[in-house]
Design an enzyme around this catalytic site. Structure first.
Site, PDB file in Angstrom:
ATOM      1  N   GLY A   1      44.814  33.621  39.225  1.00  0.00           N
ATOM      2  CA  GLY A   1      44.042  33.351  37.999  1.00  0.00           C
ATOM      3  C   GLY A   1      42.574  33.656  38.206  1.00  0.00           C
ATOM      4  O   GLY A   1      42.121  33.856  39.333  1.00  0.00           O
TER       5      GLY A   1
ATOM      6  N   GLY B   1      39.501  32.879  39.133  1.00  0.00           N
ATOM      7  CA  GLY B   1      38.880  31.775  39.869  1.00  0.00           C
ATOM      8  C   GLY B   1      37.370  31.801  39.781  1.00  0.00           C
ATOM      9  O   GLY B   1      36.693  30.830  40.132  1.00  0.00           O
ATOM     10  N   ARG B   2      36.837  32.946  39.352  1.00  0.00           N
ATOM     11  CA  ARG B   2      35.369  33.027  39.241  1.00  0.00           C
ATOM     12  C   ARG B   2      34.964  33.980  38.116  1.00  0.00           C
ATOM     13  O   ARG B   2      33.955  34.662  38.208  1.00  0.00           O
ATOM     14  CB  ARG B   2      34.763  33.487  40.559  1.00  0.00           C
ATOM     15  CG  ARG B   2      35.329  34.797  41.074  1.00  0.00           C
ATOM     16  CD  ARG B   2      34.404  35.352  42.101  1.00  0.00           C
ATOM     17  NE  ARG B   2      34.999  36.491  42.772  1.00  0.00           N
ATOM     18  CZ  ARG B   2      34.366  37.193  43.677  1.00  0.00           C
ATOM     19  NH1 ARG B   2      33.137  36.884  44.009  1.00  0.00           N
ATOM     20  NH2 ARG B   2      34.948  38.210  44.257  1.00  0.00           N
TER      21      ARG B   2
ATOM     22  N   LYS C   1      31.797  37.948  35.780  1.00  0.00           N
ATOM     23  CA  LYS C   1      32.393  37.709  37.096  1.00  0.00           C
ATOM     24  C   LYS C   1      31.354  37.026  37.991  1.00  0.00           C
ATOM     25  O   LYS C   1      30.247  37.541  38.145  1.00  0.00           O
ATOM     26  CB  LYS C   1      32.822  39.063  37.693  1.00  0.00           C
ATOM     27  CG  LYS C   1      33.516  38.986  39.036  1.00  0.00           C
ATOM     28  CD  LYS C   1      34.117  40.332  39.400  1.00  0.00           C
ATOM     29  CE  LYS C   1      34.593  40.386  40.831  1.00  0.00           C
ATOM     30  NZ  LYS C   1      35.104  41.705  41.201  1.00  0.00           N
TER      31      LYS C   1
ATOM     32  N   ASP D   1      34.172  28.938  45.323  1.00  0.00           N
ATOM     33  CA  ASP D   1      33.025  28.313  44.652  1.00  0.00           C
ATOM     34  C   ASP D   1      32.791  28.872  43.250  1.00  0.00           C
ATOM     35  O   ASP D   1      31.846  28.460  42.567  1.00  0.00           O
ATOM     36  CB  ASP D   1      31.758  28.492  45.505  1.00  0.00           C
ATOM     37  CG  ASP D   1      31.435  29.961  45.758  1.00  0.00           C
ATOM     38  OD1 ASP D   1      32.159  30.839  45.245  1.00  0.00           O
ATOM     39  OD2 ASP D   1      30.453  30.232  46.478  1.00  0.00           O
TER      40      ASP D   1
ATOM     41  N   ASP E   1      47.912  41.616  41.728  1.00  0.00           N
ATOM     42  CA  ASP E   1      46.942  41.091  40.757  1.00  0.00           C
ATOM     43  C   ASP E   1      45.794  42.071  40.548  1.00  0.00           C
ATOM     44  O   ASP E   1      45.015  41.923  39.604  1.00  0.00           O
ATOM     45  CB  ASP E   1      46.391  39.735  41.214  1.00  0.00           C
ATOM     46  CG  ASP E   1      45.872  39.778  42.632  1.00  0.00           C
ATOM     47  OD1 ASP E   1      46.650  40.132  43.530  1.00  0.00           O
ATOM     48  OD2 ASP E   1      44.686  39.475  42.848  1.00  0.00           O
ATOM     49  N   ASN E   2      45.695  43.060  41.424  1.00  0.00           N
ATOM     50  CA  ASN E   2      44.634  44.049  41.284  1.00  0.00           C
ATOM     51  C   ASN E   2      45.159  45.373  40.745  1.00  0.00           C
ATOM     52  O   ASN E   2      44.567  46.424  40.972  1.00  0.00           O
ATOM     53  CB  ASN E   2      43.936  44.264  42.633  1.00  0.00           C
ATOM     54  CG  ASN E   2      43.165  43.033  43.061  1.00  0.00           C
ATOM     55  OD1 ASN E   2      42.748  42.228  42.222  1.00  0.00           O
ATOM     56  ND2 ASN E   2      42.991  42.859  44.352  1.00  0.00           N
TER      57      ASN E   2
HETATM   58  P1  AMP Z   1      40.325  39.244  44.690  1.00  0.00           P
HETATM   59  O1  AMP Z   1      40.531  39.315  46.159  1.00  0.00           O
HETATM   60  O2  AMP Z   1      38.902  39.509  44.270  1.00  0.00           O
HETATM   61  O3  AMP Z   1      41.305  40.045  43.921  1.00  0.00           O
HETATM   62  O4  AMP Z   1      40.549  37.721  44.278  1.00  0.00           O
HETATM   63  C1  AMP Z   1      41.764  37.066  44.488  1.00  0.00           C
HETATM   64  C2  AMP Z   1      41.734  35.732  43.831  1.00  0.00           C
HETATM   65  O5  AMP Z   1      40.744  34.894  44.389  1.00  0.00           O
HETATM   66  C3  AMP Z   1      41.458  35.754  42.332  1.00  0.00           C
HETATM   67  O6  AMP Z   1      42.234  34.751  41.745  1.00  0.00           O
HETATM   68  C4  AMP Z   1      39.993  35.425  42.262  1.00  0.00           C
HETATM   69  O7  AMP Z   1      39.636  34.867  41.015  1.00  0.00           O
HETATM   70  C5  AMP Z   1      39.866  34.415  43.381  1.00  0.00           C
HETATM   71  N1  AMP Z   1      38.515  34.352  43.938  1.00  0.00           N
HETATM   72  C6  AMP Z   1      37.854  35.282  44.658  1.00  0.00           C
HETATM   73  N2  AMP Z   1      36.640  34.852  45.004  1.00  0.00           N
HETATM   74  C7  AMP Z   1      36.494  33.601  44.497  1.00  0.00           C
HETATM   75  C8  AMP Z   1      35.457  32.618  44.499  1.00  0.00           C
HETATM   76  N3  AMP Z   1      34.301  32.831  45.129  1.00  0.00           N
HETATM   77  N4  AMP Z   1      35.694  31.462  43.864  1.00  0.00           N
HETATM   78  C9  AMP Z   1      36.853  31.220  43.234  1.00  0.00           C
HETATM   79  N5  AMP Z   1      37.859  32.093  43.194  1.00  0.00           N
HETATM   80  C10 AMP Z   1      37.694  33.276  43.806  1.00  0.00           C
HETATM   81 MG    MG Z   2      41.272  40.597  42.009  1.00  0.00          MG
END
Ligand code: AMP
Ligand code: MG
Length: 491
Positions: free
Chosen positions: A94, A96-97, A117, A129, A256-257
């Site tokens: 989901g 997360g940020r 973002k 965070d 998810d990407n």
């Molecule tokens: P990503 O590796 O960027 O595709 O992120 C994978 C997951 O981690 C996604 O659900 C992001 O929303 C979450 N995520 C990445 N960085 C953060 C962060 N600093 N705080 C909260 N969620 C994060």
């Molecule tokens: Mg992602």
């Protein structure tokens, strides 16, 4: 009232169709305000295309919105729910940020997600965070805009705002919020989430929504869900072929990407390959090379198989038949990919009509490049400029022989050799965002608040097929090879 007036003048024109989907697909919440927002960069041409007035968008009221300190008229902010296979392991994720402010309807009637973002914690933040650091957000800005200029479908970057707050990663870094534009943020992982944790009605709702938004042409198809799967497979085959053709290594092809729209998303550990080597990996955590350059088409098939699995109940009421339909659709990927890739490679070598020798010629060149570790972009650049001596391969007998065969092949086709070179110029970028150039721009921006190097780089990357004299210095390789260049996920 004053704020509303400025925001309306800025051109906000938001719709919120995603919020009409079942409530389990998202959470409504506002971004978390930041201490001291300061606009670092605004994409004027993209702003205009979206229907914004760039001048007004740079004003304080709008910068507050781009930082998450204000909500534009018509917004109904949400964080989207999704799941995903990360390095093969299935998990709930989901936004997360990130917060989706809404869907901007452009003057030409197109619909684009406007997402912040780095905008604070959400119910999906887990241990994160909710924030992002300035360097990685500027990196996403530079590379996504470079990809767009290369003609590769991608999410875009509208703005980066510094938050005036710090984020803690390996070190303490300045925080930032990126405004990301996407034709939607529906991912393979969105379907996986609904298939695993929601109802069959929810799955129908998401699929119907996706068809309406991305594939209106198949709405009346009898087997429209199968048609949707086939369309996604086709778009991904075309996308991954384009990545391979420019030497782009995504680096984190988790499900998810991977978007349903066929746009490149998530510029975390990505980088462009220097020396041609299918085993190229940049991400520091991709220890086993799962997402190596040469593995990208195979991983796409793996991810699309996860999408097909999620869609099974919609494909046929009998499971075996649904699986059969899904398998047949998935097997099309390699056929389509090969076609897109071959056509692209032929254009890179100026070859038009069919010749039985073509595939052999392409593979032989790649073989010589791999053996001698020549720079991927610059080898094609040298051939395009008709300067084979610049490939660094001229004294290699196997290259000279290849070169002669290739020249004869070009002479055999209809149209002049000059036309062949024109085709090559359109197909081989003169410049790519070289890792050392991107790093240099980020260092100046983050450590010295000097944005000139980044602005120049963005300007140079905005027309990668120009072959202008000013691009010469940007095409040079770093003094030390950047083979050991590493990218980090801690963004
Ligand atoms: P990503 O590796 O960027 O595709 O992120 C994978 C997951 O981690 C996604 O659900 C992001 O929303 C979450 N995520 C990445 N960085 C953060 C962060 N600093 N705080 C909260 N969620 C994060
Ligand atoms: Mg992602």
């Amino acid at each position: 009232m004053e704020m509303d007036k400025n925001l309306i003048e800025a051109g906000w024109n938001l719709d919120n169709s995603y919020t009409l989907l079942p409530k389990s697909l998202y959470s409504s919440l506002n971004p978390t305000p930041v201490r001291n927002p300061k606009l670092i960069i605004l994409n004027h041409s993209l702003a205009k295309a979206l229907g914004f007035n760039p001048q007004t968008l740079q004003g304080d009221e709008c910068v507050k919105v781009l930082a998450g300190n204000g909500i534009p008229v018509g917004a109904s902010p949400i964080a989207q729910a999704y799941a995903g296979h990360q390095y093969g392991h299935f998990t709930m994720l989901g936004d997360g940020r990130a917060i989706l402010l809404g869907e901007q309807i452009t003057p030409s009637g197109e619909r684009y997600d406007i997402q912040l973002k780095g905008s604070g914690m959400t119910p999906y933040s887990r241990r994160g965070d909710g924030r992002a650091a300035l360097g990685p957000m500027l990196r996403e800005y530079i590379i996504s805009e470079a990809m767009n200029a290369l003609g590769i479908p991608t999410t875009r970057s509208l703005a980066v705002v510094k938050t005036g707050e710090s984020v803690i990663r390996e070190t303490i870094l300045p925080g930032a919020v990126l405004t990301r534009i996407a034709s939607s943020h529906i991912r393979v992982g969105t379907f996986q989430y609904v298939s695993n944790w929601c109802t069959i009605d929810d799955l129908h709702a998401l699929a119907d929504y996706t068809i309406q938004r991305h594939f209106p042409g198949i709405e009346q198809d009898k087997d429209r869900y199968l048609s949707m799967l086939k369309e996604v497979i086709k778009r991904q085959a075309e996308l991954i072929a384009k990545w391979q053709l420019v030497g782009f290594v995504h680096g984190v092809m988790n499900t998810d990407n991977m978007t349903i729209s066929g746009e490149t998303i998530d510029y975390g550990p990505c980088a462009f390959m220097d020396s041609y080597d299918p085993a190229t990996v940049f991400s520091s955590i991709d220890t086993y090379g799962r997402y190596a350059y040469g593995n990208q088409p195979g991983i796409a098939v793996w991810n699309l198989s996860r999408l097909a699995e999620a869609l099974l109940p919609l494909l046929h009421e009998k499971k075996e038949q649904a699986i059969q339909l899904a398998n047949d659709a998935i097997s099309e990927f390699s056929v389509l990919f090969k076609e897109y890739w071959m056509n692209g490679m032929k254009s890179k070598l100026g070859m038009t009509w069919y010749d039985s020798e073509d595939e052999g010629l392409i593979m032989e060149l790649l073989h010589v490049m791999e053996k001698h570790g020549t720079d991927y972009t610059n080898t094609f650049r040298a051939l395009t400029r008709n300067k084979p001596e610049d490939t660094g391969l001229n004294h290699e007998k196997e290259f000279s022989q290849w070169y002669e065969r290739w020249q004869r092949r070009l002479e055999r086709q209809q149209g002049s050799v000059t036309e062949a070179y024109q085709l090559m110029k359109k197909s081989n970028p003169s410049i790519i965002p070289r890792n050392h150039r991107v790093e240099e721009a980020l260092k100046a921006a983050v450590e010295r608040a000097d944005y000139n190097i980044m602005d120049n780089l963005l300007y140079i990357l905005s027309d990668p097929y120009a072959y202008s004299p000013e691009q010469e210095e940007y095409a040079t390789l770093p003094e030390q090879s950047s083979c050991n260049y590493r990218t980090f996920c801690g963004t």
